[in-house]
Design a protein around this motif. Sequence first.
Motif, PDB file in Angstrom:
ATOM      1  N   PRO A 195       0.858  -1.352  -0.109  1.00  0.00           N
ATOM      2  CA  PRO A 195      -0.144   0.492   0.313  1.00  0.00           C
ATOM      3  C   PRO A 195       1.080   1.156   0.201  1.00  0.00           C
ATOM      4  CG  PRO A 195      -0.331  -0.715   2.458  1.00  0.00           C
ATOM      5  CD  PRO A 195       0.544  -2.161   1.053  1.00  0.00           C
ATOM      6  N   GLY A 196       0.511   2.648  -0.749  1.00  0.00           N
ATOM      7  CA  GLY A 196       0.520   3.753  -0.649  1.00  0.00           C
ATOM      8  C   GLY A 196       0.748   4.105   1.441  1.00  0.00           C
ATOM      9  N   PRO A 197       1.877   5.605   1.386  1.00  0.00           N
ATOM     10  CA  PRO A 197       1.717   5.988   2.582  1.00  0.00           C
ATOM     11  C   PRO A 197       1.416   6.084   3.625  1.00  0.00           C
ATOM     12  CG  PRO A 197       3.607   6.715   1.085  1.00  0.00           C
ATOM     13  CD  PRO A 197       2.467   5.922   0.508  1.00  0.00           C
ATOM     14  N   ALA A 198      -0.025   6.623   3.057  1.00  0.00           N
ATOM     15  CA  ALA A 198      -0.850   7.418   3.835  1.00  0.00           C
ATOM     16  C   ALA A 198      -1.952   5.752   4.587  1.00  0.00           C
ATOM     17  CB  ALA A 198      -1.972   7.150   2.890  1.00  0.00           C
ATOM     18  N   VAL A 204      -0.268   0.966  10.762  1.00  0.00           N
ATOM     19  CA  VAL A 204       0.844   1.092  11.202  1.00  0.00           C
ATOM     20  C   VAL A 204      -0.057   1.850  13.125  1.00  0.00           C
ATOM     21  CG1 VAL A 204       2.908   1.834  12.077  1.00  0.00           C
ATOM     22  CG2 VAL A 204       2.864   1.230   9.778  1.00  0.00           C
ATOM     23  N   ARG A 205      -0.881   2.503  12.504  1.00  0.00           N
ATOM     24  CA  ARG A 205      -2.184   3.149  13.801  1.00  0.00           C
ATOM     25  C   ARG A 205      -2.272   2.270  13.968  1.00  0.00           C
ATOM     26  NH1 ARG A 205      -3.625   7.202  10.047  1.00  0.00           N
ATOM     27  NH2 ARG A 205      -1.929   8.045  10.512  1.00  0.00           N
ATOM     28  N   ARG A 206      -2.626   1.516  13.220  1.00  0.00           N
ATOM     29  CA  ARG A 206      -3.977   0.500  13.804  1.00  0.00           C
ATOM     30  C   ARG A 206      -3.136  -0.496  14.796  1.00  0.00           C
ATOM     31  NH1 ARG A 206      -8.934  -0.576  11.682  1.00  0.00           N
ATOM     32  NH2 ARG A 206     -10.029   1.632  10.676  1.00  0.00           N
ATOM     33  N   ALA A 207      -2.093  -0.767  14.259  1.00  0.00           N
ATOM     34  CA  ALA A 207      -1.487  -1.844  14.897  1.00  0.00           C
ATOM     35  C   ALA A 207      -0.577  -1.437  16.208  1.00  0.00           C
ATOM     36  CB  ALA A 207      -0.753  -2.679  14.407  1.00  0.00           C
ATOM     37  N   VAL A 208      -0.133  -0.056  16.443  1.00  0.00           N
ATOM     38  CA  VAL A 208       0.825   0.499  17.154  1.00  0.00           C
ATOM     39  C   VAL A 208       0.004   1.374  18.224  1.00  0.00           C
ATOM     40  CG1 VAL A 208       3.235   0.782  17.863  1.00  0.00           C
ATOM     41  CG2 VAL A 208       3.085   0.116  16.091  1.00  0.00           C
ATOM     42  N   PRO A 209      -1.160   1.583  18.311  1.00  0.00           N
ATOM     43  CA  PRO A 209      -1.630   2.557  18.960  1.00  0.00           C
ATOM     44  C   PRO A 209      -1.277   3.989  20.001  1.00  0.00           C
ATOM     45  CG  PRO A 209      -2.658   0.843  20.125  1.00  0.00           C
ATOM     46  CD  PRO A 209      -1.276   0.071  18.949  1.00  0.00           C
ATOM     47  N   GLY A 210       0.297   3.281  20.357  1.00  0.00           N
ATOM     48  CA  GLY A 210       0.619   4.062  21.091  1.00  0.00           C
ATOM     49  C   GLY A 210       1.701   5.113  20.512  1.00  0.00           C
ATOM     50  N   ALA A 212       3.839   7.955  18.724  1.00  0.00           N
ATOM     51  CA  ALA A 212       3.450   9.245  18.164  1.00  0.00           C
ATOM     52  C   ALA A 212       2.937   9.567  17.160  1.00  0.00           C
ATOM     53  CB  ALA A 212       4.532   9.824  19.019  1.00  0.00           C
ATOM     54  N   GLU A 213       1.843  10.542  15.679  1.00  0.00           N
ATOM     55  CA  GLU A 213       2.050  10.499  14.689  1.00  0.00           C
ATOM     56  C   GLU A 213       3.059  11.015  14.231  1.00  0.00           C
ATOM     57  OE1 GLU A 213      -0.588  10.020  11.748  1.00  0.00           O
ATOM     58  OE2 GLU A 213      -0.738   9.607  14.167  1.00  0.00           O
ATOM     59  N   PRO A 214       3.972  11.784  14.091  1.00  0.00           N
ATOM     60  CA  PRO A 214       5.104  12.228  14.053  1.00  0.00           C
ATOM     61  C   PRO A 214       6.002  11.039  13.327  1.00  0.00           C
ATOM     62  CG  PRO A 214       4.527  14.003  15.546  1.00  0.00           C
ATOM     63  CD  PRO A 214       4.031  12.782  16.009  1.00  0.00           C
ATOM     64  N   LEU A 215       6.315   9.912  14.537  1.00  0.00           N
ATOM     65  CA  LEU A 215       6.927   9.236  14.424  1.00  0.00           C
ATOM     66  C   LEU A 215       6.317   7.683  13.616  1.00  0.00           C
ATOM     67  CD1 LEU A 215       9.380   7.278  15.079  1.00  0.00           C
ATOM     68  CD2 LEU A 215       7.968   6.249  17.356  1.00  0.00           C
ATOM     69  N   ILE A 216       5.345   8.008  13.059  1.00  0.00           N
ATOM     70  CA  ILE A 216       4.183   6.881  12.324  1.00  0.00           C
ATOM     71  C   ILE A 216       4.416   7.303  10.997  1.00  0.00           C
ATOM     72  CG2 ILE A 216       1.839   6.090  11.413  1.00  0.00           C
ATOM     73  CD1 ILE A 216       1.318   5.789  13.974  1.00  0.00           C
ATOM     74  N   ARG A 217       3.968   9.044  10.686  1.00  0.00           N
ATOM     75  CA  ARG A 217       4.342   9.601   9.466  1.00  0.00           C
ATOM     76  C   ARG A 217       6.149   9.107   8.967  1.00  0.00           C
ATOM     77  NH1 ARG A 217       3.233  15.068  11.053  1.00  0.00           N
ATOM     78  NH2 ARG A 217       5.688  15.217  11.348  1.00  0.00           N
ATOM     79  N   ASP A 218       7.130  10.343  10.111  1.00  0.00           N
ATOM     80  CA  ASP A 218       8.635  10.031   9.209  1.00  0.00           C
ATOM     81  C   ASP A 218       8.809   8.354   8.923  1.00  0.00           C
ATOM     82  OD1 ASP A 218       8.436  12.399   9.988  1.00  0.00           O
ATOM     83  OD2 ASP A 218       9.554  12.279  11.642  1.00  0.00           O
ATOM     84  N   THR A 219       8.305   7.603  10.179  1.00  0.00           N
ATOM     85  CA  THR A 219       9.125   5.666   9.736  1.00  0.00           C
ATOM     86  C   THR A 219       8.231   5.337   8.257  1.00  0.00           C
ATOM     87  OG1 THR A 219       7.360   4.823  11.340  1.00  0.00           O
ATOM     88  CG2 THR A 219      10.021   5.420  11.891  1.00  0.00           C
ATOM     89  N   THR A 240       7.483  -2.946   9.267  1.00  0.00           N
ATOM     90  CA  THR A 240       6.940  -2.010   9.404  1.00  0.00           C
ATOM     91  C   THR A 240       6.860  -1.293  10.540  1.00  0.00           C
ATOM     92  OG1 THR A 240       7.144  -0.980   6.544  1.00  0.00           O
ATOM     93  CG2 THR A 240       6.007   0.508   8.665  1.00  0.00           C
ATOM     94  N   ILE A 241       5.558  -2.246  10.581  1.00  0.00           N
ATOM     95  CA  ILE A 241       4.762  -2.259  12.093  1.00  0.00           C
ATOM     96  C   ILE A 241       5.761  -2.591  13.139  1.00  0.00           C
ATOM     97  CG2 ILE A 241       3.262  -3.788  13.609  1.00  0.00           C
ATOM     98  CD1 ILE A 241       1.663  -4.147  10.990  1.00  0.00           C
ATOM     99  N   ASP A 242       6.881  -3.683  12.646  1.00  0.00           N
ATOM    100  CA  ASP A 242       7.942  -3.950  14.212  1.00  0.00           C
ATOM    101  C   ASP A 242       9.181  -2.876  14.567  1.00  0.00           C
ATOM    102  OD1 ASP A 242       7.246  -6.647  14.124  1.00  0.00           O
ATOM    103  OD2 ASP A 242       7.969  -7.627  12.684  1.00  0.00           O
ATOM    104  N   TRP A 243       9.227  -2.046  13.122  1.00  0.00           N
ATOM    105  CA  TRP A 243      10.278  -0.856  13.931  1.00  0.00           C
ATOM    106  C   TRP A 243       9.600   0.257  14.325  1.00  0.00           C
ATOM    107  CZ3 TRP A 243      12.484   2.773   9.904  1.00  0.00           C
ATOM    108  CH2 TRP A 243      13.325   4.070  10.163  1.00  0.00           C
ATOM    109  N   VAL A 244       8.349   0.594  13.762  1.00  0.00           N
ATOM    110  CA  VAL A 244       7.510   1.327  14.672  1.00  0.00           C
ATOM    111  C   VAL A 244       7.077   1.008  16.300  1.00  0.00           C
ATOM    112  CG1 VAL A 244       5.857   3.136  14.909  1.00  0.00           C
ATOM    113  CG2 VAL A 244       6.331   2.123  12.691  1.00  0.00           C
TER     114      VAL A 244
END
Length: 291
Positions: A195-198, A204-210, A212-219, A240-244
């Motif tokens: 999938p695309g970045p968005a 990732v936001r669903r998988a790692v709810p804790g 921060a939004e800037p970290l999710i966007r940047d990673t 990607t989920i593991d990294w975040v």
Amino acid sequence: MNSFDDVRARLDTVDYLVDDGLAMAVFLAVRLGKPLLLEGEPGVGKTAAAKALARALDTPLIRLQCYEGLTASEALYEWNYQRQLLAIRLAEADGSRLGDADLFTADFLQERAILRAVRYSGPRPPVLLIDEIDRADDEFEALLFEFLGEAAITIPELGTFVATRPPVVVLTSNHSRDLHDALRRRCLYHWIEFPGPARVAAIVRRAVPGAAEPLIRDTTEFVGRVRALDLEKAPGLAETIDWVSALAALGVTDLVEPLVPQTVGTIAKTPADRRAVVAALPSAAPPGGQP
């Protein structure tokens, strides 16, 4: 599931986000009772799709992990030879003798994943995941033709077992080799794109709810750029989920922090890939941000 919009909504409730193509493929597989073959690069969410579908349907997941050398006795059924031998010895002790008709009965049958799915008697059909079918041999594919076409398995000693409620069958393949045309003809097909970045960020936001939004966007944006590099193994959604998750656990909020290079083993799986990923990190840029 009444429509592909319903599929999307149900999968959304179990935190699996799908696009229109995958939602339609899943809907048709369930509605038509056809096996669904999902192909795509490793890590795009093929296995996760089957797991999410089982949760969305509130039904058991039966998983068969494929590998080179997989046989019918490991995937379909096997006879319990120890019990058969014990029965023979008990009969001999009583002065009697058992023939094949006595030994090859349902009492001595051991169900493996596929036969268990065929004989499942629950209120809803199970989801049967035949994972990484491309890892198995060509001969194993041929063993599946009857099951995929008729939801049935023939056991020479007992006859043919036909599913009263055909399981929802999902096969996955990393496209490491060509699958037999006869297998493909028995399945609906969908290729899952990365999938695309968005949408990666939404997943990732669903998988790692804790996190921060800037970290999710940047990673997620960084992983998108990294996937364009000449890597041996491009990172997928799982990596990607593991990294975040790792960065969030360390309290990292920005990719320029000193700890970040030490965490790239979550997305880079070879020494060469690790060097390339570390070199691409923002922290690797010279002072002043000049290339």
